[in-house]
Design a protein around this motif. Structure first.
Motif, PDB file in Angstrom:
ATOM      1  N   GLU A   1      -3.924  11.610   3.486  1.00 31.58           N
ATOM      2  CA  GLU A   1      -4.360  11.214   2.146  1.00 31.58           C
ATOM      3  C   GLU A   1      -4.866   9.778   2.180  1.00 31.58           C
ATOM      4  O   GLU A   1      -4.444   8.977   3.031  1.00 31.58           O
TER       5      GLU A   1
ATOM      6  N   GLN B   1       0.837  -1.202   0.000  1.00 27.61           N
ATOM      7  CA  GLN B   1       0.000   0.000   0.000  1.00 27.61           C
ATOM      8  C   GLN B   1       0.870   1.249   0.000  1.00 27.61           C
ATOM      9  O   GLN B   1       2.061   1.217   0.326  1.00 27.61           O
ATOM     10  N   TYR B   2       0.214   2.365  -0.358  1.00 32.23           N
ATOM     11  CA  TYR B   2       0.936   3.635  -0.507  1.00 32.23           C
ATOM     12  C   TYR B   2       0.041   4.779  -0.064  1.00 32.23           C
ATOM     13  O   TYR B   2      -1.168   4.774  -0.294  1.00 32.23           O
ATOM     14  N   ARG B   3       0.664   5.773   0.571  1.00 29.31           N
ATOM     15  CA  ARG B   3      -0.031   7.015   0.918  1.00 29.31           C
ATOM     16  C   ARG B   3       0.904   8.164   0.579  1.00 29.31           C
ATOM     17  O   ARG B   3       2.049   8.198   1.023  1.00 29.31           O
TER      18      ARG B   3
ATOM     19  N   ARG C   1      -5.175   5.832   1.370  1.00 33.57           N
ATOM     20  CA  ARG C   1      -4.191   4.814   1.013  1.00 33.57           C
ATOM     21  C   ARG C   1      -4.553   4.186  -0.320  1.00 33.57           C
ATOM     22  O   ARG C   1      -5.735   4.078  -0.666  1.00 33.57           O
ATOM     23  N   GLU C   2      -3.554   3.778  -1.065  1.00 32.32           N
ATOM     24  CA  GLU C   2      -3.748   3.115  -2.352  1.00 32.32           C
ATOM     25  C   GLU C   2      -3.234   1.684  -2.268  1.00 32.32           C
ATOM     26  O   GLU C   2      -2.225   1.418  -1.617  1.00 32.32           O
TER      27      GLU C   2
END
Length: 206
Positions: free
Chosen positions: A114, A107-109, A116-117
């Protein structure tokens, strides 16, 4: 050879036509896990989530976004459909040899606060021969080129090691040259060539 069923579409008769087969060349690649130290590192903003059944939809989302425009979506059509990815994740997680230790979500932020992706996923299974089988390693296109695929793979291989497995394998479509180069740099070697037959529906109007 399978025949496509005749039907009507918009008032136009469709005739049954043979469904031709397309063959995709794939390599089985293996790696020895003994005395290997797989250290996964991530750029800022990225983190791993260990397997939990509640994350099926997140894994499926990452899988769909990773594979929908890739050749593997032609080899395995379920990868080109979000619902198909969900079904696949559920099937994999219910297999007797499924290994949560070798299954990871990336995951990414962008910044605190923001959303999370879901940007990457990999699943691991112990096959009947006692090998670790890497399943559906994928990174979303907009996040490639940052070493994330390598780190995901390292996480999965470390999970196999934790379960005492001595060797692991994966299959890769021959057209995916970038992935093959990555696997070879890590230490995977081609041991077998296989061909996957895929039916392509063709209809003719009359």
């Amino acid at each position: 050879m399978v025949l496509a069923e005749g039907r009507r579409r918009d008032g136009v008769a469709m005739t049954a036509r043979p469904m031709p087969l397309t063959y995709f060349k794939r390599f089985r690649m293996e790696i020895d896990l003994l005395d290997r130290d797989f250290q996964a590192t991530l750029p800022p903003g990225y983190w791993f989530e260990s397997w939990d059944a509640s994350l099926v939809l997140e894994h499926a989302s990452a899988k769909f976004l990773s594979f929908r425009t890739e050749v593997d979506a032609n080899v395995f059509p379920c990868l080109g459909e979000e619902q198909g990815c969900r079904r696949l994740l559920r099937e994999i997680s219910r297999k007797d040899g499924f290994l949560g230790e070798a299954t990871w979500l990336l995951q990414y932020r962008f910044a605190p606060g923001e959303p999370r992706e879901n940007v990457g996923t990999v699943q691991g299974i112990r096959d009947r021969g006692g090998f670790g089988a890497v399943q559906n390693l994928g990174v979303v296109p907009s996040h490639r080129g940052r070493g994330l695929g390598r780190s995901l793979l390292f996480q999965s291989l470390t999970g196999f090691q934790q379960r005492g497995l001595r060797r692991a394998f994966l299959e890769v479509t021959a057209q995916n040259e970038a992935a093959i180069r990555l696997y070879e740099r890590i230490g995977f070697r081609k041991v077998r060539t296989v061909y996957k037959a895929v039916e392509v529906a063709v209809a003719a109007t009359v």
